[in-house]
Design a protein around this motif. Structure first.
Motif, PDB file in Angstrom:
ATOM      1  N   LYS A  12       0.803  -1.211   0.000  1.00  0.00           N
ATOM      2  CA  LYS A  12       0.000   0.000   0.000  1.00  0.00           C
ATOM      3  C   LYS A  12       0.843   1.270   0.000  1.00  0.00           C
ATOM      4  CE  LYS A  12      -4.068  -1.720  -0.188  1.00  0.00           C
ATOM      5  NZ  LYS A  12      -4.929  -1.433  -1.365  1.00  0.00           N
ATOM      6  N   GLY A  13       2.018   1.221   0.520  1.00  0.00           N
ATOM      7  CA  GLY A  13       2.858   2.404   0.557  1.00  0.00           C
ATOM      8  C   GLY A  13       3.788   2.366   1.755  1.00  0.00           C
ATOM      9  N   MET A  14       4.436   3.504   2.003  1.00  0.00           N
ATOM     10  CA  MET A  14       5.390   3.600   3.095  1.00  0.00           C
ATOM     11  C   MET A  14       4.978   4.711   4.050  1.00  0.00           C
ATOM     12  SD  MET A  14       9.137   2.880   1.454  1.00  0.00           S
ATOM     13  CE  MET A  14       9.781   2.688   3.112  1.00  0.00           C
ATOM     14  N   THR A  15       5.362   4.547   5.305  1.00  0.00           N
ATOM     15  CA  THR A  15       5.106   5.525   6.341  1.00  0.00           C
ATOM     16  C   THR A  15       6.283   5.501   7.307  1.00  0.00           C
ATOM     17  OG1 THR A  15       3.543   6.229   8.048  1.00  0.00           O
ATOM     18  CG2 THR A  15       3.808   3.863   7.717  1.00  0.00           C
ATOM     19  N   ALA A  16       6.131   6.101   8.445  1.00  0.00           N
ATOM     20  CA  ALA A  16       7.199   6.149   9.444  1.00  0.00           C
ATOM     21  C   ALA A  16       6.604   5.916  10.822  1.00  0.00           C
ATOM     22  CB  ALA A  16       7.949   7.488   9.404  1.00  0.00           C
TER      23      ALA A  16
END
Length: 303
Positions: A77-81
């Motif tokens: 789905k994507g990247m985050t932190a």
């Protein structure tokens, strides 16, 4: 007058009087070795191990690196932190969502020569599925899946029930997994971008070839040809890449999310294959999914 030839065998002369009709074989002279003969390097003789070239022996050699249980499928789905609670350090994470992951079929050693679990995820309209695949899904009483992937397991204890749902709780927080996905395709790329070549000098007589590859081989000493596997310009990306020892940071079973530490290959929306890391100790989780997930209703699955 010439003498007549002997027509009868009894009229032949004695052996010492008859001429030599056959040339005697004279053996050739040679040098006989006085050293002991070399030992045979082939598997011949007594008290030697039997060659293990059977399919069962090959599976036994791979037993140590074959996972105990099946893997799972997810969509990137994507990247985050996220932040560490103790130190406050910020680190990147990748979010993977598991969408209707179900066991579709089994493969056993008696029928196929090895143990494996066929896992499907997503949903596909029946009008876009071929009839052989529709029959395959109908036999398993599961809805048509968009993706089908096979995961090898060590023995029959890793075979889950057909129709069982694999949720995000299949993985534990803190364990390590291996993530496989097709890398992002970059099209036709040159040698500097594809292989990290330094290129040609920026000046000193170089004209219009600053980013060219340079020589591709010798003109004489190498056979006047380009060796196979030579690093050259060509299509970059678009092949399967494996990232090993990825740590599972967070698991949300309700939403089907698995948060992984760091980056994994592939663009957003690609299919990701998740399995237990082979270079780390096997996780202490129940192998049988019946203990962790309830059985799925076939009528609800095909609805």
């Amino acid at each position: 007058m010439a003498p007549k030839s002997c027509q009868n065998l009894y009229h032949l002369p004695f052996a010492f009087l008859a001429p030599r009709l056959f040339v005697q074989h004279v053996p050739k002279r040679g040098i006989k070795s006085i050293s002991k003969p070399r030992s045979n390097r082939f598997n011949q003789g007594l008290n030697l191990p039997t060659l293990e070239s059977t399919a069962a022996a090959a599976l036994e050699r791979k037993r140590f690196t074959t996972p105990l249980r099946t893997g799972a499928l997810g969509i990137k789905k994507g990247m985050t932190a996220m932040y560490e609670p103790g130190t406050g350090r910020r680190f990147p994470c990748t979010v993977v969502q598991m969408d209707q992951v179900q066991v579709v079929s089994h493969k056993t050693r008696q029928r196929n020569g090895y143990f494996a679990v066929q896992v499907g995820c997503g949903w596909k309209h029946p009008s876009n599925v071929t009839r052989p695949l529709l029959g395959h899904f109908a036999e398993s009483e599961v809805s048509p899946k968009r993706h089908l992937v096979e995961f090898k397991v060590r023995d029959e204890t890793g075979l889950l029930g057909i129709g069982e749902i694999i949720g995000a709780s299949w993985f534990q927080e803190g364990q390590y997994i291996d993530a496989r996905a097709n890398s992002r395709g970059m099209g036709f790329a040159g040698g500097m971008k594809r292989h990290g070549f330094s290129g040609q000098p920026a000046s000193h007589g170089v004209s219009l070839t600053h980013r060219s590859m340079g020589s591709a081989g010798q003109s004489q000493g190498g056979g006047s040809r380009v060796y196979p596997g030579k690093k050259m310009a060509g299509r970059m990306g678009g092949h399967q890449v494996t990232t090993q020892n990825v740590k599972v940071v967070k698991v949300d079973d309700e939403k089907g999310l698995v948060v992984l530490q760091g980056s994994i290959p592939g663009p957003d929306g690609c299919l990701v294959k998740l399995s237990d890391a082979i270079k780390k100790p096997w996780p202490t989780v129940p192998v049988n999914l019946l203990e962790a997930q309830p059985a799925v209703d076939p009528a609800a699955a095909t609805a």
